[in-house]
Design an enzyme around this catalytic site. Structure first.
Site, PDB file in Angstrom:
ATOM      1  N   SER A  55     -11.363   0.778   2.884  1.00 14.86           N
ATOM      2  CA  SER A  55     -10.559   0.273   4.000  1.00 14.86           C
ATOM      3  C   SER A  55      -9.852   1.429   4.688  1.00 14.86           C
ATOM      4  CB  SER A  55      -9.532  -0.747   3.502  1.00 14.86           C
ATOM      5  OG  SER A  55     -10.172  -1.902   3.007  1.00 14.86           O
ATOM      6  N   ARG A  88       0.813  -1.219   0.000  1.00 11.74           N
ATOM      7  CA  ARG A  88       0.000   0.000   0.000  1.00 11.74           C
ATOM      8  C   ARG A  88       0.847   1.270   0.000  1.00 11.74           C
ATOM      9  NH1 ARG A  88      -2.405  -3.585  -1.353  1.00 11.74           N
ATOM     10  NH2 ARG A  88      -4.358  -4.461  -0.576  1.00 11.74           N
ATOM     11  N   GLU A 103      -4.849   3.980   6.037  1.00 13.03           N
ATOM     12  CA  GLU A 103      -4.786   3.763   4.589  1.00 13.03           C
ATOM     13  C   GLU A 103      -5.491   4.909   3.868  1.00 13.03           C
ATOM     14  OE1 GLU A 103      -6.182   0.410   1.303  1.00 13.03           O
ATOM     15  OE2 GLU A 103      -5.591  -0.228   3.312  1.00 13.03           O
TER      16      GLU A 103
END
Length: 326
Positions: free
Chosen positions: A228, A179, A298
């Site tokens: 998320s 990520r 995130e």
């Protein structure tokens, strides 16, 4: 909150600009959380050449930020000082290059890339069916799902830096980890080339349907959410840590931890951006207290709070002292 409007002066010095400039444009209208303040200037370039012209021409000290569909973005209530660039139609092309390659503009939604690849018989990109947002965000975050990440299918990227210089990057240049990519934050991705494998369209469609069904059954996709919220720490699932900390269904103001999937925060009662951020920081504090694990966001948080209000971890302190509605 309203910022000073520089657009009149800029338009005089940018006679060949073809894109659209808007002063004090409310970002809550175009982000999935539906919260947050205005952009001092919102710019939608006509195409890559227009973007280059704009970046070369505006003052070098003006902050510039980029957004796609606003799916993974929390804009704070005070808004964003500087320029927010939103890529639109000029970055929305899809071109099939052969039996296993696809070139797309970075404003193209991930789901459309999956669909175009499937129709062309290009296997390997089906996972984008389950990722909200556009390709630009997927490139920046190394987005992934169902065991596949962007780095596994990416070949080349075009980008424009803050000074208006164009760069061509290979997947190795992106410096991908989980990520994250190490490309400078001021690079604006404009185009990407993907490589999959030749496949049978009907089988690819079946894989896409499985991804879509999983998302429908397990994620609150019909809510105002940012996807998320936290990255999975090494050796852990973020949602399990949140659940174990007793945060499933936790509420702060108009924001709530989803009961369907507790790594999702939702705006279900006219939340402010501060409500959402405070909720996230409260969850982080409780997970740290119960497990010793630090969750990292995130979701990208952008902009300023209302004057005098805190941000970040200080918000969890407010909630823990009773200042936040829980």
């Amino acid at each position: 909150m309203a910022f000073a409007d520089p657009t009149s002066d800029w338009l005089q010095s940018l006679p060949d600009l073809r894109g659209r400039l808007s002063a004090n444009a409310m970002l809550s209208d175009i982000t999935w959380f539906r919260v947050g303040g205005p952009a001092q200037v919102l710019f939608t370039p006509a195409d890559e050449a227009d973007l280059v012209y704009f970046l070369k021409s505006i003052p070098a000290d003006v902050p510039v930020f980029t957004m796609g569909l606003g799916s993974n973005l929390l804009v704070r209530d005070g808004g964003v000082r500087g320029v927010v660039i939103r890529l639109g139609r000029g970055f929305g092309t899809i071109e099939v290059l052969g039996p296993d390659r696809l070139r797309v503009g970075t404003a193209v939604p991930d789901v459309k890339v999956a669909r175009a690849a499937g129709e062309a018989g290009i296997a390997g990109l089906h996972f984008y069916r389950g990722i909200p947002g556009s390709i630009g965000g997927a490139l920046r975050m190394n987005a992934g799902a169902h065991g596949v990440e962007t780095k596994d299918v990416l070949e080349y990227v075009r980008a424009v830096d803050r000074a208006g210089n164009v760069h061509e990057l290979s997947v190795a240049d992106m410096g991908y980890t989980y990520r994250h990519c190490s490309v400078p934050a001021d690079y604006i991705f404009t185009q990407a080339t993907f490589r999959g494998q030749p496949g049978e369209p009907s089988e690819i469609l079946k894989q896409m349907e499985e991804v879509a069904n999983y998302r429908e059954q397990n994620q609150p996709i019909r809510e105002r959410t940012g996807g998320s919220t936290f990255k999975n720490p090494n050796g852990h699932s973020a949602w399990k840590l949140v659940d174990q900390a007793g945060c499933r269904g936790l509420r702060v103001g108009g924001a709530k931890v989803s009961e369907m999937h507790c790594n999702f925060l939702i705006n279900d009662a006219e939340a402010t951006a501060e409500d959402v951020e405070r909720l996230g920081e409260t969850v982080r504090a409780r997970v740290k207290a119960t497990s010793g694990v630090t969750l990292n966001w995130e979701i990208i948080r952008l902009g300023e709070p209302v004057e005098g209000r805190p941000t970040g971890e200080a918000l969890a302190e407010l909630s823990n002292t009773g200042a936040g509605k829980q």
